[in-house]
Design an enzyme around this catalytic site. Sequence first.
Site, mmCIF file in Angstrom:
data_model
loop_
_atom_site.group_PDB
_atom_site.id
_atom_site.type_symbol
_atom_site.label_atom_id
_atom_site.label_comp_id
_atom_site.label_asym_id
_atom_site.label_seq_id
_atom_site.Cartn_x
_atom_site.Cartn_y
_atom_site.Cartn_z
ATOM 1 N N SER A 14 -27.445 37.123 -17.027
ATOM 2 C CA SER A 14 -27.948 36.461 -18.445
ATOM 3 C C SER A 14 -29.642 35.988 -16.421
ATOM 4 O O SER A 14 -30.705 35.398 -17.176
ATOM 5 C CB SER A 14 -27.281 35.691 -18.595
ATOM 6 O OG SER A 14 -27.013 35.024 -17.634
ATOM 7 N N MET A 95 -21.408 40.900 -7.740
ATOM 8 C CA MET A 95 -20.530 40.137 -7.053
ATOM 9 C C MET A 95 -19.534 41.438 -6.439
ATOM 10 O O MET A 95 -18.470 42.102 -6.053
ATOM 11 C CB MET A 95 -19.038 40.314 -8.011
ATOM 12 C CG MET A 95 -20.165 39.785 -9.194
ATOM 13 S SD MET A 95 -19.914 37.916 -8.506
ATOM 14 C CE MET A 95 -18.791 36.934 -8.196
ATOM 15 N N ILE A 97 -19.902 42.215 -1.438
ATOM 16 C CA ILE A 97 -19.618 41.873 -0.520
ATOM 17 C C ILE A 97 -20.509 42.282 0.282
ATOM 18 O O ILE A 97 -20.656 43.834 0.513
ATOM 19 C CB ILE A 97 -19.004 41.135 0.326
ATOM 20 C CG1 ILE A 97 -17.742 40.377 -0.228
ATOM 21 C CG2 ILE A 97 -19.148 41.694 1.664
ATOM 22 C CD1 ILE A 97 -17.146 39.675 0.480
ATOM 23 N N HIS A 114 -26.075 31.477 -6.039
ATOM 24 C CA HIS A 114 -24.845 31.364 -5.660
ATOM 25 C C HIS A 114 -24.679 29.440 -6.872
ATOM 26 O O HIS A 114 -25.365 28.630 -6.464
ATOM 27 C CB HIS A 114 -24.344 30.992 -4.480
ATOM 28 C CG HIS A 114 -23.311 30.716 -4.615
ATOM 29 N ND1 HIS A 114 -21.828 31.813 -4.160
ATOM 30 C CD2 HIS A 114 -22.755 29.534 -4.242
ATOM 31 C CE1 HIS A 114 -21.255 31.138 -4.298
ATOM 32 N NE2 HIS A 114 -21.173 29.756 -3.479
ATOM 33 N N LEU A 149 -21.862 35.644 4.684
ATOM 34 C CA LEU A 149 -22.528 35.039 2.644
ATOM 35 C C LEU A 149 -22.453 34.403 2.670
ATOM 36 O O LEU A 149 -21.489 33.043 2.802
ATOM 37 C CB LEU A 149 -20.344 36.092 2.176
ATOM 38 C CG LEU A 149 -19.532 35.359 1.414
ATOM 39 C CD1 LEU A 149 -20.242 36.842 -0.026
ATOM 40 C CD2 LEU A 149 -18.562 34.919 0.656
ATOM 41 N N ASP A 150 -23.621 33.663 1.545
ATOM 42 C CA ASP A 150 -23.411 32.874 1.472
ATOM 43 C C ASP A 150 -24.398 31.119 1.821
ATOM 44 O O ASP A 150 -23.923 30.579 1.868
ATOM 45 C CB ASP A 150 -22.126 31.883 -0.030
ATOM 46 C CG ASP A 150 -22.135 32.930 -1.065
ATOM 47 O OD1 ASP A 150 -22.653 33.796 -1.350
ATOM 48 O OD2 ASP A 150 -21.052 32.588 -1.405
ATOM 49 N N GLN A 178 -29.006 25.555 -15.782
ATOM 50 C CA GLN A 178 -29.773 25.901 -14.451
ATOM 51 C C GLN A 178 -30.344 27.062 -13.378
ATOM 52 O O GLN A 178 -31.457 26.808 -12.787
ATOM 53 C CB GLN A 178 -29.523 24.660 -13.253
ATOM 54 C CG GLN A 178 -29.755 22.829 -14.286
ATOM 55 C CD GLN A 178 -30.340 22.719 -14.344
ATOM 56 O OE1 GLN A 178 -31.678 22.294 -14.217
ATOM 57 N NE2 GLN A 178 -30.811 22.320 -15.800
ATOM 58 N N GLU A 179 -29.501 27.409 -13.522
ATOM 59 C CA GLU A 179 -29.412 28.823 -12.753
ATOM 60 C C GLU A 179 -30.634 29.260 -13.362
ATOM 61 O O GLU A 179 -31.561 30.352 -13.059
ATOM 62 C CB GLU A 179 -28.679 29.966 -13.147
ATOM 63 C CG GLU A 179 -27.621 29.306 -12.079
ATOM 64 C CD GLU A 179 -26.354 30.552 -12.382
ATOM 65 O OE1 GLU A 179 -26.231 31.530 -12.023
ATOM 66 O OE2 GLU A 179 -25.250 29.731 -12.470
HETATM 67 C C1 GAR Z 1 -24.186 33.469 -11.921
HETATM 68 O O1 GAR Z 1 -23.469 32.268 -12.534
HETATM 69 C C2 GAR Z 1 -23.847 33.761 -10.283
HETATM 70 O O2 GAR Z 1 -25.301 32.370 -10.154
HETATM 71 C C3 GAR Z 1 -22.815 33.801 -10.071
HETATM 72 O O3 GAR Z 1 -22.610 34.839 -10.989
HETATM 73 C C4 GAR Z 1 -23.025 34.728 -12.290
HETATM 74 C C5 GAR Z 1 -23.606 36.377 -13.141
HETATM 75 O O4 GAR Z 1 -23.878 35.280 -14.474
HETATM 76 N N1 GAR Z 1 -22.339 34.366 -8.626
HETATM 77 C C6 GAR Z 1 -21.747 35.034 -7.450
HETATM 78 O O5 GAR Z 1 -20.628 34.949 -8.313
HETATM 79 C C7 GAR Z 1 -22.849 35.737 -6.313
HETATM 80 N N2 GAR Z 1 -21.842 34.747 -5.531
HETATM 81 P P1 GAR Z 1 -25.249 36.380 -14.991
HETATM 82 O O6 GAR Z 1 -24.742 38.137 -14.618
HETATM 83 O O7 GAR Z 1 -24.878 36.235 -16.471
HETATM 84 O O8 GAR Z 1 -26.230 36.711 -14.524
#
Ligand code: GAR
Length: 194
Positions: A14, A95, A97, A114, A149-150, A178-179
């Site tokens: 998304s 997802m 590393i 993140h 990481l992060d 918000q992302e």
């Molecule tokens: C999102 O919430 C992103 O921030 C998280 O995975 C989701 C992916 O959603 N990322 C992590 O946790 C990275 N460590 P999406 O596939 O719908 O964009």
Amino acid sequence: MNKNIVILISGGGSNMAAIVRTAQQEHWEQRYGARVAAVISNKADAQGLVFARSHGIATEALDHKAFDSRDAFDAALAARIDRYQPALVVLAGFMRILTPAFVQRYAGRLINIHPSLLPAFTGLHTHQRAIDAGCKFAGVTVHQVTAELDVGPILDQAVVPVLPGDTADALAARVLAQEHTIYPRAVRALLQAL
Ligand code: GAR
């Protein structure tokens, strides 16, 4: 000028879709010479690949389980990415590393989103951990990727409240909304600076 963006996903995509839609709506190609050139997933059944294909974007799947080591997977992934000569490599729910060699290869042009207010809650299960810690606010961070990481330099953040009785899923949905605002904004800011 040709600023290719390569987006890496593992699932729903998304955030990738939000970037693609914003790029179209804001005419990034005309304004910045930038386009989403490819979406690459480590999972062939990632839903986001369907969206990308339907928007005429090149897609690739590279199964990490087919490789003996992280180094071998990352080298193959880099070879795929490099076909598109990216100005930016955008991790969007990817997802995996990444090895230091991979991170070094794309130093300064590799970013991640993140779902926490870094430096709090690196790693997984960020929403449940924020609830368990009694946080009143949670959020999301876009950052440059470095070997740890992060932990790279923060580019943008957004904050949401943690509400009484929140579940991890409810909080995740509030953060995800918000992302979809801040990730396109952060990518745009980088394109303007390139
Ligand atoms: C999102 O919430 C992103 O921030 C998280 O995975 C989701 C992916 O959603 N990322 C992590 O946790 C990275 N460590 P999406 O596939 O719908 O964009």
